[in-house]
Design a protein around this motif. Structure first.
Motif, PDB file in Angstrom:
ATOM      1  N   SER A 153      58.925  73.047  34.361  1.00  0.00           N
ATOM      2  CA  SER A 153      58.095  73.767  33.561  1.00  0.00           C
ATOM      3  C   SER A 153      58.849  74.050  32.005  1.00  0.00           C
ATOM      4  N   ILE A 154      59.821  73.319  31.669  1.00  0.00           N
ATOM      5  CA  ILE A 154      60.513  73.550  30.743  1.00  0.00           C
ATOM      6  C   ILE A 154      60.349  72.076  29.766  1.00  0.00           C
ATOM      7  N   ASN A 155      59.900  72.925  28.248  1.00  0.00           N
ATOM      8  CA  ASN A 155      59.668  72.166  27.056  1.00  0.00           C
ATOM      9  C   ASN A 155      61.229  71.749  26.265  1.00  0.00           C
ATOM     10  N   PHE A 156      60.781  70.630  26.459  1.00  0.00           N
ATOM     11  CA  PHE A 156      62.596  70.305  25.749  1.00  0.00           C
ATOM     12  C   PHE A 156      62.140  70.066  24.410  1.00  0.00           C
ATOM     13  N   LEU A 157      62.951  70.703  23.469  1.00  0.00           N
ATOM     14  CA  LEU A 157      63.175  70.141  21.982  1.00  0.00           C
ATOM     15  C   LEU A 157      64.559  69.793  21.671  1.00  0.00           C
TER      16      LEU A 157
ATOM     17  N   ALA B 247      78.437  64.071  -3.558  1.00  0.00           N
ATOM     18  CA  ALA B 247      78.601  65.262  -2.815  1.00  0.00           C
ATOM     19  C   ALA B 247      79.479  65.399  -1.411  1.00  0.00           C
ATOM     20  N   THR B 248      80.719  65.966  -0.923  1.00  0.00           N
ATOM     21  CA  THR B 248      81.306  65.881   0.173  1.00  0.00           C
ATOM     22  C   THR B 248      80.736  66.175   1.512  1.00  0.00           C
ATOM     23  N   LEU B 249      80.239  66.748   1.432  1.00  0.00           N
ATOM     24  CA  LEU B 249      79.681  67.431   2.722  1.00  0.00           C
ATOM     25  C   LEU B 249      78.031  67.747   2.066  1.00  0.00           C
ATOM     26  N   VAL B 250      76.954  66.812   3.203  1.00  0.00           N
ATOM     27  CA  VAL B 250      75.564  66.881   3.045  1.00  0.00           C
ATOM     28  C   VAL B 250      75.068  67.800   4.491  1.00  0.00           C
ATOM     29  N   VAL B 251      74.542  69.095   4.558  1.00  0.00           N
ATOM     30  CA  VAL B 251      73.613  69.630   5.416  1.00  0.00           C
ATOM     31  C   VAL B 251      72.646  69.387   5.124  1.00  0.00           C
ATOM     32  N   ALA B 252      70.922  69.152   6.023  1.00  0.00           N
ATOM     33  CA  ALA B 252      69.923  68.943   5.089  1.00  0.00           C
ATOM     34  C   ALA B 252      69.111  69.222   6.491  1.00  0.00           C
ATOM     35  N   PRO B 253      67.818  69.361   6.438  1.00  0.00           N
ATOM     36  CA  PRO B 253      67.193  69.642   7.764  1.00  0.00           C
ATOM     37  C   PRO B 253      66.982  67.834   8.199  1.00  0.00           C
ATOM     38  N   ASP B 254      67.135  68.065   9.669  1.00  0.00           N
ATOM     39  CA  ASP B 254      66.529  66.868  10.404  1.00  0.00           C
ATOM     40  C   ASP B 254      65.304  66.805  10.345  1.00  0.00           C
ATOM     41  N   HIS B 255      64.346  65.764   9.388  1.00  0.00           N
ATOM     42  CA  HIS B 255      63.106  65.911   9.776  1.00  0.00           C
ATOM     43  C   HIS B 255      62.519  65.006  10.934  1.00  0.00           C
ATOM     44  N   ALA B 256      63.071  64.574  11.512  1.00  0.00           N
ATOM     45  CA  ALA B 256      62.853  64.495  13.095  1.00  0.00           C
ATOM     46  C   ALA B 256      63.023  65.144  14.273  1.00  0.00           C
ATOM     47  N   THR B 257      63.149  65.940  14.409  1.00  0.00           N
ATOM     48  CA  THR B 257      63.408  67.720  15.097  1.00  0.00           C
ATOM     49  C   THR B 257      62.400  68.464  14.116  1.00  0.00           C
ATOM     50  N   PRO B 271      50.789  82.763  19.152  1.00  0.00           N
ATOM     51  CA  PRO B 271      51.258  83.877  19.025  1.00  0.00           C
ATOM     52  C   PRO B 271      50.711  84.608  17.994  1.00  0.00           C
ATOM     53  N   GLY B 272      50.972  85.713  18.301  1.00  0.00           N
ATOM     54  CA  GLY B 272      50.481  86.811  17.453  1.00  0.00           C
ATOM     55  C   GLY B 272      48.607  86.551  16.581  1.00  0.00           C
ATOM     56  N   THR B 273      48.601  86.573  15.282  1.00  0.00           N
ATOM     57  CA  THR B 273      47.082  87.279  14.930  1.00  0.00           C
ATOM     58  C   THR B 273      47.284  86.142  13.709  1.00  0.00           C
ATOM     59  N   ASP B 274      45.384  85.977  13.280  1.00  0.00           N
ATOM     60  CA  ASP B 274      45.519  85.177  12.465  1.00  0.00           C
ATOM     61  C   ASP B 274      46.137  85.704  10.396  1.00  0.00           C
ATOM     62  N   LYS B 275      46.719  87.177  11.052  1.00  0.00           N
ATOM     63  CA  LYS B 275      47.048  87.803   9.503  1.00  0.00           C
ATOM     64  C   LYS B 275      47.606  87.078   8.798  1.00  0.00           C
ATOM     65  N   GLU B 276      49.445  86.505   9.654  1.00  0.00           N
ATOM     66  CA  GLU B 276      50.036  86.193   8.910  1.00  0.00           C
ATOM     67  C   GLU B 276      50.826  84.671   9.415  1.00  0.00           C
ATOM     68  N   PRO B 277      51.340  83.587   8.894  1.00  0.00           N
ATOM     69  CA  PRO B 277      51.665  82.313   9.440  1.00  0.00           C
ATOM     70  C   PRO B 277      52.921  82.748  10.045  1.00  0.00           C
ATOM     71  N   VAL B 278      53.242  82.014  11.383  1.00  0.00           N
ATOM     72  CA  VAL B 278      54.030  81.917  11.438  1.00  0.00           C
ATOM     73  C   VAL B 278      54.778  81.139  11.543  1.00  0.00           C
ATOM     74  N   VAL B 279      56.762  81.561  11.600  1.00  0.00           N
ATOM     75  CA  VAL B 279      57.117  81.083  10.445  1.00  0.00           C
ATOM     76  C   VAL B 279      58.752  80.551  12.055  1.00  0.00           C
ATOM     77  N   GLN B 280      58.523  78.873  11.023  1.00  0.00           N
ATOM     78  CA  GLN B 280      60.092  78.705  12.148  1.00  0.00           C
ATOM     79  C   GLN B 280      60.723  78.119  11.242  1.00  0.00           C
ATOM     80  N   HIS B 281      62.406  77.775  11.308  1.00  0.00           N
ATOM     81  CA  HIS B 281      63.268  77.371  10.129  1.00  0.00           C
ATOM     82  C   HIS B 281      62.802  75.772  11.833  1.00  0.00           C
ATOM     83  N   PRO B 282      64.078  74.979  10.729  1.00  0.00           N
ATOM     84  CA  PRO B 282      64.213  73.433  10.791  1.00  0.00           C
ATOM     85  C   PRO B 282      65.187  73.884  12.430  1.00  0.00           C
ATOM     86  N   ALA B 283      65.226  73.417  13.110  1.00  0.00           N
ATOM     87  CA  ALA B 283      65.975  73.708  14.680  1.00  0.00           C
ATOM     88  C   ALA B 283      67.537  72.597  14.524  1.00  0.00           C
ATOM     89  N   GLY B 284      67.467  71.472  13.508  1.00  0.00           N
ATOM     90  CA  GLY B 284      68.057  70.551  13.598  1.00  0.00           C
ATOM     91  C   GLY B 284      68.432  70.227  12.205  1.00  0.00           C
TER      92      GLY B 284
END
Lengths: 263, 314
Positions: A153-157, B247-257, B271-284
């Motif tokens: 049932s898991i969704n993998f990211l 740059a010695t080190l670059v840490v950027a969002p992974d766009h495929a993720t 989830p939630g209502t239409d009043k406020e956007p639900v926001v996530q950060h890039p996970a990769g």
């Protein structure tokens, strides 16, 4: 660990030149940086030792075709994959990777401490680094005694590396993460707060780190290369190459583990 | 009085009818998982947009229609007509241009937006999910210390006008990763060099952040890297485009993720209502490491972090 970058130049490596002994590499457990970078690093370290080359392989089918055909070669692969190979392939596991002074790794399913137990993960998003199929099998194995159907049932990211997967849980992009115990320990060293917010919800049995395999009737060149590889961590450049694979070294696979692998 | 006959045969007066209509409408706006998705790409020839779009298509299981705004010469009103004709239940917008076109066309459908700089300044549609364009500060600083555990003080130049709120949050978030952010404000481009020369002796590394005053021209960017290099101070950056500057080190969002996250969001109920956007950060994250500069500056690096690098520059 960083996501595999599939590069066209490495998709189907050509057969080796005469006299060249090649180490072919494929493992869903090690997600590495650019294939070109990895190859250049290893080739540079191996060149002074003999006519050797390192060749990452992008696809499992290509890797298995090489296993079936190549004679004078070594194969660096996941121990899980090795167990799934056709018994008719006459192969012998020779070396095994070392990390944190161990030759095995434990995978865990990590959630926030505030979350409920495993059953609360039904339909949840689990962050993983590596192929979905590999993660799904690992999860089924972890949950076998408890909730075997839950794994389906898991969704993998899929994210590039394990530290991303763990941080995804902290920031709410995923409900849980599949990661090794060593990755969690590393996170704890640099961000104790994030690591402390996680709990272990399920774990796998210890799995051997990647192994180096040769044809059963290995020739002198292959044996010489095995000696080189088992001492690679002694030189800084060699250790750096191994670190790119998430390893600290390679050592001879103990007899008990050889028997357990069934060959 | 307006009467409404339901299948139960109960007569409902107009007031109750309006209440019921609001209730049903509210339930519809707690959007269900998408059935038919329209993917609008601001310009698929832009690498980060292309990566997000391709990863979405690889992950999404259902019917999907794509429109690439970078590949069309149609006027905006024709584009909107075409989008409307697809009758999507949800829209995935990659980049600001895609969002502006979609949000002016679709008023109630679910929209997921990614890869947009300063999305907070855009008009908010109802039923909006956002994947922000930046990794959380704590993620970035955690990775900085993962590679360079000894680096505790990191310098930042930024303008009050564009980043005063950000830098306050960043100071607090970075502390969680054991990093102290030392910042200096730059309010005019000509102040950059002077502030940089004051900052560098006090810090272990310089972190370049997206600020249009500090990075007002290619010459300014080159000057920043040149001065940091002369001081043998490593530069950490947020974009792979800055790797070529040194740059010695670059840490950027992974766009495929990001594309995969968008697919995951649309596969579930919002989830939630239409009043406020639900926001996530890039996970990769996508990491580029310049090993040549690490060696040249004599930096102490955690080599065990090498397995977390996407690109190595030698």
């Amino acid at each position: 660990m960083a996501l595999v970058m599939i590069e066209l130049a490495s998709v189907m490596p050509s057969r080796g030149e005469p006299g060249l002994t090649t180490i072919y590499f494929f493992s869903p457990e090690i997600t590495v940086s650019s294939f070109n970078t990895l190859k250049a690093a290893f080739d540079g370290v191996l060149a002074p030792c003999g006519n050797y080359a390192f060749q990452p392989v992008a696809r499992r089918a290509d890797f298995e075709a090489l296993l079936a055909k190549q004679e004078s070669a070594l194969f660096l692969m996941s121990s899980t994959h090795y167990r799934e190979l056709d018994d008719r392939m006459r192969l012998t596991p020779r070396l095994v990777g070392i990390r944190d002074a161990k030759i095995v790794q434990e995978h865990g399913l990590y959630t926030l401490k505030a979350n409920g137990g495993v059953s609360s993960l039904r339909g949840a998003t689990v962050a993983i680094s590596g192929p979905r199929e590999y993660a799904a099998n690992l999860l089924r194995d972890m949950l076998r005694g408890e909730e075997p159907a839950l794994a389906d049932s898991i969704n993998f990211l899929v994210v590039p590396k394990q530290v991303d997967a763990l941080m995804a849980v902290s920031f709410g992009s995923a409900t849980a993460a599949l990661a090794t115990e060593s990755s969690v320990r590393r996170l704890a060293e640099i961000n104790p707060r994030q690591a402390a917010s996680l709990k272990l919800a399920a774990s796998s049995a210890p799995i051997l780190l990647p192994i180096l395999v040769s044809p059963s009737d290995a020739n002198a060149s292959t044996k010489a290369l095995l000696d080189v590889l088992s001492g690679l961590q002694q030189q800084p450049a060699g250790l750096q190459c191994l670190r790119m694979l998430g390893l600290d070294g390679m050592t001879e696979l103990p007899e008990a583990e050889k028997e357990e692998l069934g060959r | 009085m307006i009467t409404l006959h339901l299948h139960t045969g109960i007569q409902i007066d107009g007031t109750l009818r309006r209440v019921l209509a609001v209730l049903f409408l509210g339930l519809a706006l707690n959007a269900r998982a998408a059935d038919r998705v329209l993917v609008v790409n601001s310009d698929a020839s832009v690498e980060k947009y292309r990566q997000a779009g391709e990863a979405f298509l690889e992950t999404w299981q259902g019917p999907v229609v794509q429109i690439d705004l970078g590949d069309t010469t149609l006027p905006e009103n024709r584009i909107r007509s075409r989008m409307k004709a697809e009758s999507p239940t949800a829209i995935y917008c990659i980049g600001t241009r895609a969002y502006l076109a979609a949000s002016s066309t679709f008023k109630t459908e679910r929209i997921v937006l990614s890869s947009a700089i300063n999305w907070e300044r855009l008009p908010k549609s109802r039923n909006l999910d956002v994947i922000a364009n930046e990794l959380p500060v704590e993620n970035q600083t955690t990775l900085f210390r993962y590679f360079f555990p000894g680096m505790k003080r990191i310098g930042v130049l930024c303008s009050k006008r564009f980043n005063s709120q950000w830098v306050k949050r960043a100071v607090s978030e970075a502390r969680e990763a054991g990093v102290e952010i030392v910042f200096r404000h730059v309010d005019r481009p000509w102040q950059t060099e002077k502030q940089l020369r004051r900052l560098l002796p006090d810090v272990d590394a310089l972190w370049i952040v997206a600020d249009p005053v500090v990075l007002s021209s290619a010459d300014d960017i080159e000057a920043i890297f040149r001065i940091a290099h002369e001081s043998r101070k490593p530069v950490f950056a947020y974009s792979h485009a800055l790797a070529d500057f040194g740059a010695t080190l670059v840490v950027a969002p992974d766009h495929a993720t990001v594309g995969r996250q968008a697919a995951g969001l649309l596969a579930g109920d919002r989830p939630g209502t239409d009043k406020e956007p639900v926001v996530q950060h890039p996970a990769g994250s996508a990491v580029t490491l310049n090993i040549r500069l690490v060696e040249e500056y004599g930096l102490e690096m955690n080599e065990r972090a090498l397995d977390s690098v996407n690109h190595v520059i030698r």
